[in-house]
Design an enzyme around this catalytic site. Structure first.
Site, mmCIF file in Angstrom:
data_model
loop_
_atom_site.group_PDB
_atom_site.id
_atom_site.type_symbol
_atom_site.label_atom_id
_atom_site.label_comp_id
_atom_site.label_asym_id
_atom_site.label_seq_id
_atom_site.Cartn_x
_atom_site.Cartn_y
_atom_site.Cartn_z
ATOM 1 N N SER A 1 0.754 -1.150 -0.062
ATOM 2 C CA SER A 1 0.141 0.232 -0.235
ATOM 3 C C SER A 1 0.807 1.131 0.035
ATOM 4 O O SER A 1 0.323 2.173 -0.415
ATOM 5 C CB SER A 1 -0.892 0.116 1.320
ATOM 6 O OG SER A 1 -1.357 -1.313 1.742
ATOM 7 N N HIS B 1 -2.587 -3.333 -6.045
ATOM 8 C CA HIS B 1 -3.139 -2.826 -4.982
ATOM 9 C C HIS B 1 -4.536 -3.078 -4.880
ATOM 10 O O HIS B 1 -5.514 -2.345 -5.227
ATOM 11 C CB HIS B 1 -2.803 -1.222 -4.706
ATOM 12 C CG HIS B 1 -3.114 -0.511 -3.286
ATOM 13 N ND1 HIS B 1 -3.815 0.449 -3.221
ATOM 14 C CD2 HIS B 1 -2.998 -1.295 -2.168
ATOM 15 C CE1 HIS B 1 -3.999 0.798 -1.967
ATOM 16 N NE2 HIS B 1 -3.488 -0.379 -1.431
ATOM 17 N N GLU C 1 -5.917 -0.770 -8.070
ATOM 18 C CA GLU C 1 -4.979 0.184 -8.438
ATOM 19 C C GLU C 1 -3.864 -0.859 -8.718
ATOM 20 O O GLU C 1 -3.284 -1.630 -8.225
ATOM 21 C CB GLU C 1 -4.447 1.184 -7.244
ATOM 22 C CG GLU C 1 -5.429 2.015 -7.206
ATOM 23 C CD GLU C 1 -5.011 3.133 -6.092
ATOM 24 O OE1 GLU C 1 -5.306 4.282 -6.193
ATOM 25 O OE2 GLU C 1 -4.381 2.735 -5.000
ATOM 26 N N ASN D 1 -4.971 6.538 -1.711
ATOM 27 C CA ASN D 1 -4.730 6.816 -0.347
ATOM 28 C C ASN D 1 -3.832 8.094 -0.028
ATOM 29 O O ASN D 1 -4.038 8.713 0.785
ATOM 30 C CB ASN D 1 -3.790 5.740 0.168
ATOM 31 C CG ASN D 1 -4.647 4.470 0.527
ATOM 32 O OD1 ASN D 1 -5.898 4.454 0.693
ATOM 33 N ND2 ASN D 1 -4.105 3.293 0.864
HETATM 34 N N1 LIG Z 1 -4.895 -4.797 5.173
HETATM 35 C C1 LIG Z 1 -5.202 -3.887 4.329
HETATM 36 O O1 LIG Z 1 -6.257 -3.242 4.276
HETATM 37 C C2 LIG Z 1 -4.384 -3.750 3.257
HETATM 38 C C3 LIG Z 1 -4.780 -3.135 1.973
HETATM 39 C C4 LIG Z 1 -3.926 -3.167 0.877
HETATM 40 C C5 LIG Z 1 -2.827 -3.607 0.827
HETATM 41 N N2 LIG Z 1 -2.301 -4.086 1.960
HETATM 42 C C6 LIG Z 1 -1.100 -4.556 1.846
HETATM 43 O O2 LIG Z 1 -1.033 -6.026 1.917
HETATM 44 C C7 LIG Z 1 0.039 -6.783 2.548
HETATM 45 C C8 LIG Z 1 -0.298 -7.764 3.491
HETATM 46 O O3 LIG Z 1 -1.188 -7.039 4.535
HETATM 47 P P1 LIG Z 1 -2.242 -7.888 5.258
HETATM 48 O O4 LIG Z 1 -3.143 -6.839 5.679
HETATM 49 O O5 LIG Z 1 -2.463 -9.071 4.461
HETATM 50 O O6 LIG Z 1 -1.140 -8.482 6.305
HETATM 51 P P2 LIG Z 1 -1.438 -9.785 7.405
HETATM 52 O O7 LIG Z 1 -0.300 -9.484 8.529
HETATM 53 O O8 LIG Z 1 -2.706 -9.895 7.588
HETATM 54 O O9 LIG Z 1 -0.688 -10.991 6.222
HETATM 55 C C9 LIG Z 1 0.634 -11.089 5.986
HETATM 56 C C10 LIG Z 1 0.768 -12.626 5.920
HETATM 57 O O10 LIG Z 1 2.025 -12.665 5.306
HETATM 58 C C11 LIG Z 1 2.763 -13.792 5.794
HETATM 59 N N3 LIG Z 1 4.205 -13.771 5.517
HETATM 60 C C12 LIG Z 1 4.737 -12.933 6.075
HETATM 61 N N4 LIG Z 1 6.210 -12.753 5.649
HETATM 62 C C13 LIG Z 1 6.167 -13.894 4.754
HETATM 63 C C14 LIG Z 1 6.971 -14.397 3.765
HETATM 64 N N5 LIG Z 1 8.504 -14.234 3.695
HETATM 65 N N6 LIG Z 1 6.669 -15.649 3.142
HETATM 66 C C15 LIG Z 1 5.318 -15.770 3.025
HETATM 67 N N7 LIG Z 1 4.406 -15.421 3.807
HETATM 68 C C16 LIG Z 1 4.889 -14.505 4.658
HETATM 69 C C17 LIG Z 1 2.275 -13.667 7.220
HETATM 70 O O11 LIG Z 1 2.728 -14.973 7.921
HETATM 71 C C18 LIG Z 1 0.988 -13.308 7.358
HETATM 72 O O12 LIG Z 1 0.039 -14.390 7.005
HETATM 73 C C19 LIG Z 1 0.833 -5.511 2.856
HETATM 74 O O13 LIG Z 1 1.984 -5.384 1.964
HETATM 75 C C20 LIG Z 1 -0.190 -4.440 3.098
HETATM 76 O O14 LIG Z 1 0.483 -3.094 3.062
HETATM 77 C C21 LIG Z 1 -2.780 -4.338 3.083
#
Ligand SMILES: NC(=O)c1ccc[n+]([C@@H]2O[C@H](COP(=O)([O-])OP(=O)(O)OC[C@H]3O[C@@H](n4cnc5c(N)ncnc54)[C@H](O)[C@@H]3O)[C@@H](O)[C@H]2O)c1
Length: 693
Positions: free
Chosen positions: A408, A429, A441, A479
């Site tokens: 993000s 995104h 996005e 954002n």
């Molecule tokens: N939560 C939101 O609203 C949102 C929205 C858009 C984008 N994002 C982006 O999406 C990404 C993930 O966010 P999220 O909210 O799902 O986080 P989250 O913490 O819910 O999930 C991340 C997952 O990745 C796994 N992980 C971490 N390191 C790893 C690796 N090296 N190999 C494999 N798996 C691994 C973790 O075990 C976890 O299950 C981030 O980059 C975040 O910025 C999040």
């Protein structure tokens, strides 16, 4: 040739040929009339069948002609329909694929109709803030009855022809050989000499007045911000109560009125903006797409699980990789639970749930990704973690595989540089929940190859997303703009407003959710983490302290049972919080600000114009290619009121001169970065121009 002419056993067959959906553009309308004349002049022809082939009878008006003079040039659609209706030789419509809008109105002007039972039948004009303007409101109720007509015209939702078998609309609903059956019907009916016209039929209803009254109340309640549904109803009422020609006049008058309404203009802007978002200036149809048959998703957390579901729903197998078994099991269980919830609501069968789950290959090993055509990463938001992931992908992914990050806030170019193949890297995104939110996005890095971008845009369509291209910058389009909006919301708290007042004003303006309720839903810890980084990286960017104070109390929002509002267990209602109100008032005192009454108008202007100004910077910086792209981001992903067309379109309707004047007014006493008008906005305002051409 937009209409093919041939004869078979004394029947002239007129086939519409205007791909993709036989839109009724000027050339096609002319072609139809010419073919009709030819059939009428041909003594060997005793009846006429009009068809469009298997894909579409006709999807209605040709959208490529919208807003062009051709749209209003003769022969117009009502002229063409009247000519078929008056034809002295019998005319049968053979409908396959779809008959929508003007396409259905055309068929309603013919003497008989034969349809494939799967053909989609509907009058969707209301979705563009209009009504069917070529007799649809008059003939359709005569053909399907009052109640079905009201439901279908007011909702705009098409139904399969099979659902209309009990009405008079179709002479025959068939499972195959539509054209042959239509020819047989033409031969049969031609012998009787009768030329039945829908316009002569009666609308029978035991209590039309009572039903219309009921419908009026229901429609008024459901469409407060939209004038079109009530106008549809009024036109149908004219069909019930007045002679056909008077009803047509009423329909035409209502159409002329609706097409000028700001709501219809906004809806049409949204409709065309969404299509325009898929067109990228430097990428033509000559760019060949890469094949995507196998997808990999890394990280099965909040986002990864939802992202995977998008592909599973489109029947694409997904290899889901996690860093440990527990996280993988948890991720799979969440996906299963989501599908089972859909099944409980009757949206999926239990076989479909198993079929989709069966498309997932869970793994802890990168080797399992070697055949993937596209790999989307959704791991923790840290460069270190992203670097480790992309370095491994670079090692195992096959040549030509597309590598996408769901980051993000991080720099997609920097992520691409973790690999030896930056041309294959881009951002995808998604928004949370990723299996529900329409917006995607697509972040184009400085080295992203054209075919990579084009492939992902096409894939986005396949998985049902509304995709918009953004350049690389902090926050991308959505954002980056919302941050300015949130800042204004915070300043308003310092100056005298409370969260509930700000939310109420924005929701009255039409946002699905005001900024503070939205914060409580997304989690106040996320913004807090971003601000902490800003304090170091961009010290000139000021914020109200209130959001930090709320977060410091552990009030992260719904997930902690308290945020800007209080929540009760199992209840998502936001209850104003005396603790937060007190905190806000105390903060104003410490800042030495005398709290004042703030009008809803000021709240709306400051929040919306903050979006507009940042949007103008995005255009200037080339992050967004066109104003309508920004509008689509806000309509599809941020709950901006659809009938206002998005922030940039809304600013155009207010007039950029007025927007700029208001911004300058608000800047007084708040000099500095928050209200520095974008040079593009100033230039357009001074030239009397707008963002959207
Ligand atoms: N939560 C939101 O609203 C949102 C929205 C858009 C984008 N994002 C982006 O999406 C990404 C993930 O966010 P999220 O909210 O799902 O986080 P989250 O913490 O819910 O999930 C991340 C997952 O990745 C796994 N992980 C971490 N390191 C790893 C690796 N090296 N190999 C494999 N798996 C691994 C973790 O075990 C976890 O299950 C981030 O980059 C975040 O910025 C999040």
């Amino acid at each position: 040739m937009s209409v093919k002419y041939e004869t078979r056993e004394g029947v002239a067959i007129l086939t519409l040929q205007n791909p993709p959906v036989n839109g009724l553009g000027l050339e096609t309308r002319r072609g139809l009339l010419e073919a009709l004349m030819r059939a009428l002049d041909d003594a060997a022809v005793k009846a006429i069948v009009v068809t469009g082939g298997p894909r579409a009878f006709s999807g209605g008006a040709d959208i490529r002609e919208f807003n062009k003079p051709e749209a209003g040039m003769e022969p117009t659609l009502p002229t063409v329909i009247a000519a078929f209706e008056r034809s002295t030789k019998l005319v049968v419509a053979a409908i396959e694929g779809l008959a929508l809008g003007g396409g259905l109105e055309l068929a309603l002007g013919m003497h008989h109709r034969v349809a494939d039972k799967r053909a989609q039948i509907g009058l969707p004009e209301v979705k563009l803030g209009l009504l069917p303007g070529a007799g649809g409101t008059q003939r359709f109720p005569r053909a399907v009855g009052l109640e079905t007509a009201v439901n279908m015209i007011v909702s705009g939702t098409p139904v399969p022809a099979g659902k209309l078998v009990s009405t008079k609309l179709f002479d025959r609903v068939v499972e195959r050989n539509t054209l042959d059956v239509a020819i047989a019907v033409a031969n049969e009916a031609a012998t009787s000499g009768a030329l039945p016209k829908v316009r002569d039929w009666k609308i029978d209803h035991p209590n039309a007045e009572g039903f219309l009254g009921f419908a009026r109340t229901a429609v008024a309640a459901a469409s407060a911000h939209y004038p079109a549904p009530l106008k549809c109803l009024e036109a149908i009422e004219a069909a019930v109560k007045q002679p056909f020609d008077k009803g047509i006049d009423a329909e035409r008058e209502a159409f002329a009125l609706l097409i000028q309404t700001p709501e219809s203009k906004a809806l049409r802007h949204g409709f065309f903006g969404e299509r325009a978002a898929g067109k990228i200036a430097d990428i033509g149809p000559d760019v060949a797409l890469r094949e995507v048959k196998q997808v990999g998703v890394i990280g099965a957390g909040t986002m990864g699980g939802g992202i995977a579901m998008n592909f599973l729903n489109a029947d694409l197998p997904v290899t889901l990789l996690e860093s440990n078994q527990d996280a993988l099991d948890r991720g799979l269980a969440t996906i299963r639970k989501n599908y089972e919830n859909s099944a409980k609501k009757g949206k999926l069968t239990s076989e479909q749930v198993e079929q989709r789950m069966g498309l997932i290959a869970p793994t802890l090993s990168y080797d399992a990704l070697k055949d993937a055509d596209l790999i989307v990463e959704a791991v923790f938001e840290e460069y270190g973690v992203k670097q480790a992931v992309f370095a491994q992908l670079d090692a195992v992914a096959k040549p030509g595989a597309i590598l996408a990050s769901n980051t993000s806030t991080l720099d997609v170019d920097r992520i691409a540089a973790f690999t030896q193949r930056p041309q294959d890297v881009l951002g995808m995104h998604f928004f949370s929940p990723a299996n529900v939110m329409k917006l995607l996005e697509v972040v184009r890095g400085k080295d992203t190859a054209k075919d990579v971008l084009a492939t992902v845009m096409a894939l986005a369509k396949k998985i049902g997303k509304t995709a918009v291209v953004s350049g690389v910058c902090d926050g991308f389009i959505g954002n980056r703009m919302i941050e300015q909006y949130s800042r204004q919301a915070g300043f308003l708290l310092d100056e005298g407003a409370l969260p509930q007042q700000v939310d109420r004003a924005m929701e009255k303006f039409g946002f699905v959710m005001g900024p503070f309720r939205m914060g409580d839903l997304a989690g106040n810890d996320i913004g807090w983490a971003i601000r902490k980084r800003r304090y170091v990286e961009k010290p000139h960017m000021t914020y109200s302290k209130t959001a930090d104070l709320v977060a410091e109390l552990g009030r992260y929002g719904q997930k902690t049972g308290a945020g800007w509002y209080d929540y009760k267990p199992g209840d998502r209602t936001a209850y104003p919080s005396p603790i937060v109100d007190e905190l806000i008032e105390k903060n104003s005192k410490e800042l030495g600000i005398a709290r004042r009454a703030i009008s809803d108008e000021e709240i709306v202007e400051r929040l919306v114009y903050a979006l507009v100004n940042e949007g103008a910077y995005l255009l200037e910086d080339g992050i967004a290619a066109k104003a309508s792209d920004i509008d689509i981001v806000y309509l599809a992903g941020y709950g901006f009121p659809i009938w206002r067309g998005g922030p940039m379109f809304y600013a155009d309707t207010v007039g950029l001169y007025n927007v700029l004047a208001a911004m300058r007014r608000y800047a007084k006493g708040h000099e500095g970065q928050a209200w520095e008008p974008a040079p593009l906005l100033v230039a357009l305002a001074e030239a009397g121009q707008s963002f959207n051409p």
